[in-house]
Design a protein around this motif. Structure first.
Motif, PDB file in Angstrom:
ATOM      1  N   PRO A 123       0.111  -1.628  -4.795  1.00 56.72           N
ATOM      2  CA  PRO A 123       1.474  -1.250  -4.379  1.00 56.72           C
ATOM      3  C   PRO A 123       1.623   0.257  -4.166  1.00 56.72           C
ATOM      4  O   PRO A 123       2.244   0.694  -3.193  1.00 56.72           O
ATOM      5  N   GLU A 124       1.031   1.049  -5.066  1.00 61.57           N
ATOM      6  CA  GLU A 124       1.087   2.504  -4.901  1.00 61.57           C
ATOM      7  C   GLU A 124       0.352   2.932  -3.632  1.00 61.57           C
ATOM      8  O   GLU A 124       0.813   3.809  -2.880  1.00 61.57           O
ATOM      9  N   GLY A 125      -0.794   2.303  -3.371  1.00 63.73           N
ATOM     10  CA  GLY A 125      -1.547   2.628  -2.172  1.00 63.73           C
ATOM     11  C   GLY A 125      -0.792   2.283  -0.906  1.00 63.73           C
ATOM     12  O   GLY A 125      -0.854   3.019   0.087  1.00 63.73           O
ATOM     13  N   ARG A 126      -0.082   1.154  -0.925  1.00 60.49           N
ATOM     14  CA  ARG A 126       0.719   0.787   0.245  1.00 60.49           C
ATOM     15  C   ARG A 126       1.796   1.831   0.518  1.00 60.49           C
ATOM     16  O   ARG A 126       2.004   2.239   1.670  1.00 60.49           O
ATOM     17  N   ARG A 127       2.453   2.256  -0.542  1.00 61.55           N
ATOM     18  CA  ARG A 127       3.485   3.288  -0.362  1.00 61.55           C
ATOM     19  C   ARG A 127       2.869   4.575   0.170  1.00 61.55           C
ATOM     20  O   ARG A 127       3.423   5.223   1.068  1.00 61.55           O
ATOM     21  N   SER A 128       1.715   4.948  -0.361  1.00 59.68           N
ATOM     22  CA  SER A 128       1.063   6.188   0.053  1.00 59.68           C
ATOM     23  C   SER A 128       0.638   6.134   1.508  1.00 59.68           C
ATOM     24  O   SER A 128       0.828   7.107   2.261  1.00 59.68           O
ATOM     25  N   ARG A 129       0.058   5.007   1.921  1.00 56.76           N
ATOM     26  CA  ARG A 129      -0.391   4.900   3.318  1.00 56.76           C
ATOM     27  C   ARG A 129       0.797   4.932   4.286  1.00 56.76           C
ATOM     28  O   ARG A 129       0.734   5.569   5.345  1.00 56.76           O
ATOM     29  N   ASN A 130       1.857   4.253   3.941  1.00 60.19           N
ATOM     30  CA  ASN A 130       3.025   4.267   4.823  1.00 60.19           C
ATOM     31  C   ASN A 130       3.680   5.639   4.857  1.00 60.19           C
ATOM     32  O   ASN A 130       4.145   6.080   5.917  1.00 60.19           O
ATOM     33  N   ALA A 131       3.685   6.337   3.720  1.00 61.58           N
ATOM     34  CA  ALA A 131       4.227   7.698   3.711  1.00 61.58           C
ATOM     35  C   ALA A 131       3.373   8.628   4.562  1.00 61.58           C
ATOM     36  O   ALA A 131       3.898   9.499   5.285  1.00 61.58           O
ATOM     37  N   MET A 132       2.042   8.469   4.487  1.00 63.40           N
ATOM     38  CA  MET A 132       1.169   9.293   5.312  1.00 63.40           C
ATOM     39  C   MET A 132       1.365   8.975   6.793  1.00 63.40           C
ATOM     40  O   MET A 132       1.353   9.885   7.645  1.00 63.40           O
ATOM     41  N   ALA A 179      -0.555   3.713  12.985  1.00 67.06           N
ATOM     42  CA  ALA A 179      -0.607   2.251  13.100  1.00 67.06           C
ATOM     43  C   ALA A 179      -1.728   1.675  12.246  1.00 67.06           C
ATOM     44  O   ALA A 179      -1.566   0.625  11.601  1.00 67.06           O
ATOM     45  N   ALA A 180      -2.866   2.359  12.219  1.00 66.42           N
ATOM     46  CA  ALA A 180      -3.987   1.887  11.401  1.00 66.42           C
ATOM     47  C   ALA A 180      -3.657   1.991   9.910  1.00 66.42           C
ATOM     48  O   ALA A 180      -3.982   1.085   9.130  1.00 66.42           O
ATOM     49  N   LEU A 181      -3.023   3.086   9.506  1.00 65.15           N
ATOM     50  CA  LEU A 181      -2.640   3.240   8.102  1.00 65.15           C
ATOM     51  C   LEU A 181      -1.689   2.121   7.671  1.00 65.15           C
ATOM     52  O   LEU A 181      -1.843   1.549   6.582  1.00 65.15           O
ATOM     53  N   ARG A 182      -0.726   1.803   8.507  1.00 63.58           N
ATOM     54  CA  ARG A 182       0.211   0.727   8.156  1.00 63.58           C
ATOM     55  C   ARG A 182      -0.508  -0.620   8.087  1.00 63.58           C
ATOM     56  O   ARG A 182      -0.211  -1.455   7.214  1.00 63.58           O
ATOM     57  N   GLY A 183      -1.452  -0.834   9.002  1.00 65.43           N
ATOM     58  CA  GLY A 183      -2.205  -2.082   8.978  1.00 65.43           C
ATOM     59  C   GLY A 183      -3.107  -2.190   7.755  1.00 65.43           C
ATOM     60  O   GLY A 183      -3.207  -3.255   7.129  1.00 65.43           O
ATOM     61  N   ARG A 184      -3.769  -1.088   7.403  1.00 62.51           N
ATOM     62  CA  ARG A 184      -4.654  -1.107   6.218  1.00 62.51           C
ATOM     63  C   ARG A 184      -3.868  -1.332   4.937  1.00 62.51           C
ATOM     64  O   ARG A 184      -4.395  -1.900   3.971  1.00 62.51           O
ATOM     65  N   ALA A 185      -2.632  -0.898   4.906  1.00 67.84           N
ATOM     66  CA  ALA A 185      -1.804  -1.122   3.720  1.00 67.84           C
ATOM     67  C   ALA A 185      -1.615  -2.607   3.449  1.00 67.84           C
ATOM     68  O   ALA A 185      -1.370  -3.013   2.306  1.00 67.84           O
ATOM     69  N   GLU A 186      -1.759  -3.439   4.474  1.00 65.02           N
ATOM     70  CA  GLU A 186      -1.547  -4.880   4.336  1.00 65.02           C
ATOM     71  C   GLU A 186      -2.860  -5.660   4.310  1.00 65.02           C
ATOM     72  O   GLU A 186      -2.855  -6.893   4.450  1.00 65.02           O
ATOM     73  N   ARG A 187      -3.979  -4.996   4.103  1.00 68.63           N
ATOM     74  CA  ARG A 187      -5.273  -5.670   4.235  1.00 68.63           C
ATOM     75  C   ARG A 187      -5.474  -6.715   3.123  1.00 68.63           C
ATOM     76  O   ARG A 187      -4.963  -6.558   2.006  1.00 68.63           O
TER      77      ARG A 187
END
Length: 266
Positions: A123-132, A179-187
């Motif tokens: 969950p923290e990683g998802r927030r971080s990737r979307n923030a980046m 777009a890639a960061l948002r996609g990786r957050a959902e991997r």
């Protein structure tokens, strides 16, 4: 419809298994220049620019790993590459795992997972990737590139390697990187998949990699039924550029194993 990817297609078809190289984030196909130079004289080598990177089309929003894998599959269909050894570094390694999930061992004869990890995002990683992703869209790539350069490659890497890596990062379209960061957050989690990959595999990692440490590589190696682990000293997250000769020796070993199997000498 998958975008038509920009790509390198070097070497000629032969009895040797083609090599397909999948770059990481936020790079492009030029990160594989030492490997293309080393292996194209003897076998076909294909290195695409992923969607949103390099000279390939940009799709704003979110690009899932499954979409990257579908793009690569469509390109290989277009190029009539029926089977290959698939190598991916960092995000490219996660895409390679997704490719195996979609295609299986009939199309992928050998797998290289370099400086990557198989677990789903926290969950923290998802927030971080979307923030980046938000930051890159707001500010562009240069500030990020300046900050992470000496984590992508070791501080002691050569000036030429640092310049190449920085140039790739600043040349990446922010919309594609986001777009890639948002996609990786959902991997998805690929750890169980690894236990079912019975083809020859190579796990490679730089000894000084802060993003995907040696402990991650050891865990992947332990999970894969038929894998070799190679830790490259004096390298961080991009040993294929930092220590290309040693990286290429490790890759040569895997390619030789796959070639022997294909020719019936396993």
């Amino acid at each position: 419809m998958a975008p038509f990817l920009a790509y390198e297609d070097k070497g000629t078809d032969s009895s040797l298994v083609p090599l397909v190289l999948v770059h990481g984030h936020p790079f492009d196909r030029t990160m594989w220049a030492p490997q293309i130079e080393a292996f194209a004289p003897a076998r076909r080598v294909v290195a695409p620019d992923l969607r949103g990177y390099g000279a390939s089309p940009v799709t704003p929003g979110s690009t899932l790993l499954s979409e990257f894998a579908q793009d690569i599959g469509a390109l290989l269909d277009e190029l009539k590459v029926e089977s290959c050894v698939l190598a991916g570094l960092s995000m490219g390694g996660q895409i390679a795992m997704e490719c195996y999930r979609q295609w299986g061992p009939d199309r992928i004869r050998g797998l290289v997972l370099a400086d990557t990890f198989p677990a789903a995002e926290t969950p923290e990683g998802r927030r971080s990737r979307n923030a980046m992703a938000d930051r890159l869209l707001r500010e562009g790539m240069r500030g990020y590139a300046d900050e992470v350069l000496e984590k992508m490659v070791a501080p002691y890497a050569s000036v030429e390697v640092k310049a190449h890596v920085h140039r790739m990062m600043t040349g990446t379209p922010p919309e594609g990187a986001a777009a890639a960061l948002r996609g990786r957050a959902e991997r998805p989690d690929y750890r169980d998949l690894l236990t079912r990959i019975t083809i020859p595999a190579l796990v490679v990692v730089g000894a000084d990699d802060a993003y995907t440490p040696v402990s991650d590589a050891r865990a992947m190696h332990a999970a894969l039924p038929d894998a070799t682990l190679h830790v490259i000293d004096s390298a961080a997250h991009m040993p294929n550029l930092e220590r290309p000769e040693e990286f290429n020796r490790a890759l040569s070993g895997l390619l030789a194993r796959v070639d022997r199997r294909r020719l019936g000498h396993a």
